[in-house]
Design a protein around this motif. Structure first.
Motif, mmCIF file in Angstrom:
data_model
loop_
_atom_site.group_PDB
_atom_site.id
_atom_site.type_symbol
_atom_site.label_atom_id
_atom_site.label_comp_id
_atom_site.label_asym_id
_atom_site.label_seq_id
_atom_site.Cartn_x
_atom_site.Cartn_y
_atom_site.Cartn_z
ATOM 1 N N ALA A 34 0.890 -1.110 0.150
ATOM 2 C CA ALA A 34 0.076 -0.055 0.011
ATOM 3 C C ALA A 34 0.946 1.191 0.053
ATOM 4 N N SER A 35 2.084 1.264 0.247
ATOM 5 C CA SER A 35 2.932 2.281 0.112
ATOM 6 C C SER A 35 3.001 2.718 -1.144
ATOM 7 N N VAL A 36 2.959 4.209 -1.369
ATOM 8 C CA VAL A 36 3.233 4.744 -2.521
ATOM 9 C C VAL A 36 4.082 5.846 -2.529
ATOM 10 N N GLN A 54 4.933 -5.492 -21.644
ATOM 11 C CA GLN A 54 3.511 -4.969 -22.304
ATOM 12 C C GLN A 54 2.728 -3.983 -21.433
ATOM 13 N N LYS A 55 1.567 -3.433 -22.068
ATOM 14 C CA LYS A 55 0.813 -2.641 -21.151
ATOM 15 C C LYS A 55 -0.184 -3.186 -20.475
ATOM 16 N N TYR A 56 -0.544 -2.891 -19.306
ATOM 17 C CA TYR A 56 -1.728 -3.204 -18.530
ATOM 18 C C TYR A 56 -2.600 -1.862 -17.656
ATOM 19 N N TRP A 57 -3.589 -2.079 -17.376
ATOM 20 C CA TRP A 57 -4.489 -1.080 -16.900
ATOM 21 C C TRP A 57 -5.452 -1.740 -15.836
ATOM 22 N N SER A 58 -5.815 -0.548 -15.144
ATOM 23 C CA SER A 58 -6.636 -1.027 -13.931
ATOM 24 C C SER A 58 -7.416 0.317 -13.487
ATOM 25 N N ILE A 59 -8.738 0.074 -13.388
ATOM 26 C CA ILE A 59 -9.608 1.308 -12.652
ATOM 27 C C ILE A 59 -9.962 0.875 -10.987
ATOM 28 N N ALA A 60 -9.439 1.800 -10.348
ATOM 29 C CA ALA A 60 -9.736 1.414 -8.888
ATOM 30 C C ALA A 60 -10.049 2.689 -8.248
ATOM 31 N N GLU A 61 -10.937 2.765 -7.145
ATOM 32 C CA GLU A 61 -11.152 4.034 -6.416
ATOM 33 C C GLU A 61 -9.841 4.400 -5.458
ATOM 34 N N SER A 62 -9.954 5.554 -5.432
ATOM 35 C CA SER A 62 -8.518 6.088 -4.691
ATOM 36 C C SER A 62 -9.193 6.161 -3.218
ATOM 37 N N LEU A 63 -8.165 6.848 -2.283
ATOM 38 C CA LEU A 63 -8.281 6.932 -1.029
ATOM 39 C C LEU A 63 -9.578 7.815 -0.629
ATOM 40 N N PHE A 64 -10.079 8.737 -1.594
ATOM 41 C CA PHE A 64 -11.033 9.629 -1.275
ATOM 42 C C PHE A 64 -12.204 9.478 -2.340
ATOM 43 N N ASP A 65 -12.566 8.014 -2.917
ATOM 44 C CA ASP A 65 -13.484 7.663 -3.288
ATOM 45 C C ASP A 65 -13.702 8.311 -4.854
ATOM 46 N N LYS A 66 -12.402 8.622 -5.476
ATOM 47 C CA LYS A 66 -12.256 9.224 -6.589
ATOM 48 C C LYS A 66 -11.621 8.075 -7.737
ATOM 49 N N PRO A 67 -12.382 7.639 -8.620
ATOM 50 C CA PRO A 67 -11.938 6.544 -9.637
ATOM 51 C C PRO A 67 -10.470 7.216 -10.046
ATOM 52 N N HIS A 68 -9.659 6.175 -10.383
ATOM 53 C CA HIS A 68 -8.280 6.452 -11.091
ATOM 54 C C HIS A 68 -8.080 5.444 -12.233
ATOM 55 N N VAL A 117 8.632 -6.529 -5.048
ATOM 56 C CA VAL A 117 7.415 -6.314 -5.463
ATOM 57 C C VAL A 117 6.874 -4.833 -5.492
ATOM 58 N N SER A 118 7.293 -4.203 -6.383
ATOM 59 C CA SER A 118 6.686 -2.963 -6.566
ATOM 60 C C SER A 118 6.740 -2.608 -8.084
ATOM 61 N N ILE A 119 5.859 -1.830 -8.448
ATOM 62 C CA ILE A 119 5.448 -1.392 -9.792
ATOM 63 C C ILE A 119 5.242 0.126 -9.939
ATOM 64 N N THR A 120 5.763 0.756 -11.067
ATOM 65 C CA THR A 120 5.426 2.089 -11.309
ATOM 66 C C THR A 120 4.320 2.252 -12.321
ATOM 67 N N LEU A 121 3.378 3.042 -11.910
ATOM 68 C CA LEU A 121 2.310 3.337 -12.936
ATOM 69 C C LEU A 121 1.731 4.743 -12.984
ATOM 70 N N ASP A 122 1.389 5.200 -14.061
ATOM 71 C CA ASP A 122 0.852 6.424 -14.421
ATOM 72 C C ASP A 122 -0.763 6.446 -13.891
ATOM 73 N N LEU A 123 -1.131 7.193 -13.118
ATOM 74 C CA LEU A 123 -2.593 7.388 -12.667
ATOM 75 C C LEU A 123 -3.409 8.441 -13.541
ATOM 76 N N TYR A 124 -4.561 8.176 -14.222
ATOM 77 C CA TYR A 124 -5.490 9.210 -14.694
ATOM 78 C C TYR A 124 -6.861 9.309 -14.184
ATOM 79 N N ASN A 125 -7.324 10.619 -14.375
ATOM 80 C CA ASN A 125 -8.481 11.077 -13.667
ATOM 81 C C ASN A 125 -9.620 11.029 -15.173
ATOM 82 N N LEU A 126 -10.875 11.236 -14.533
ATOM 83 C CA LEU A 126 -11.859 11.494 -15.494
ATOM 84 C C LEU A 126 -11.639 13.017 -15.852
ATOM 85 N N PRO A 127 -12.402 13.283 -16.866
ATOM 86 C CA PRO A 127 -12.488 14.677 -17.286
ATOM 87 C C PRO A 127 -12.960 15.682 -16.005
#
Length: 134
Positions: A34-36, A54-68, A117-127
């Motif tokens: 969970a460390s970021v 290869q490219k992978y993606w995931s959509i999940a809620e943030s700590l503030f209930d905002k989807p990323h 066991v770590s991975i770096t990723l880019d987070l994107y928001n809705l408009p």
């Protein structure tokens, strides 16, 4: 006061002790994952540049209930490891899956986990504003 615990109780049975150790190990692993750690530049835009990734993606809620939407480049042989911790992890058919899925606004680049066991990723928001057509 003659017991090991100091409260007159006997020590826990071996099975309970083993379960307690397993619980603590799992809690520590979850805390580690969970460390970021944030980065200043996107890491994973467009096509993966490292051979074999290869490219992978995931959509999940943030700590503030905002989807990323998060996208990363990783070796397919590591999929099952990361899928264990991120159930929404999906192999992408696109070089920019978050944008295609409606998350065009870059937010940040983070590293989840630590060590092996770590991975770096880019987070994107809705408009900021989503037009609703009726």
């Amino acid at each position: 006061f003659g017991s090991r615990c100091g409260f007159g109780s006997s020590p826990p049975p071996p099975r309970a002790l083993l379960a307690m150790k397993a619980f603590i190990a799992c809690a520590l692993a979850a805390a580690a994952l969970a460390s970021v750690v944030a980065a200043e530049q996107p890491c994973c835009q467009e096509k993966c540049s490292k051979a074999g990734e290869q490219k992978y993606w995931s959509i999940a809620e943030s700590l503030f209930d905002k989807p990323h939407c998060g996208e990363c480049c990783m070796n397919p042989s590591e999929y099952s490891l990361y899928h264990f911790f991120e159930k929404n992890l999906t192999k992408s058919m696109e070089d920019n899956p978050c944008e295609v899925l409606g998350y065009p606004k870059y937010d940040s680049t983070v590293t989840h986990g630590f060590g092996l066991v770590s991975i770096t990723l880019d987070l994107y928001n809705l408009p900021d504003e989503v037009a609703i057509l009726v």
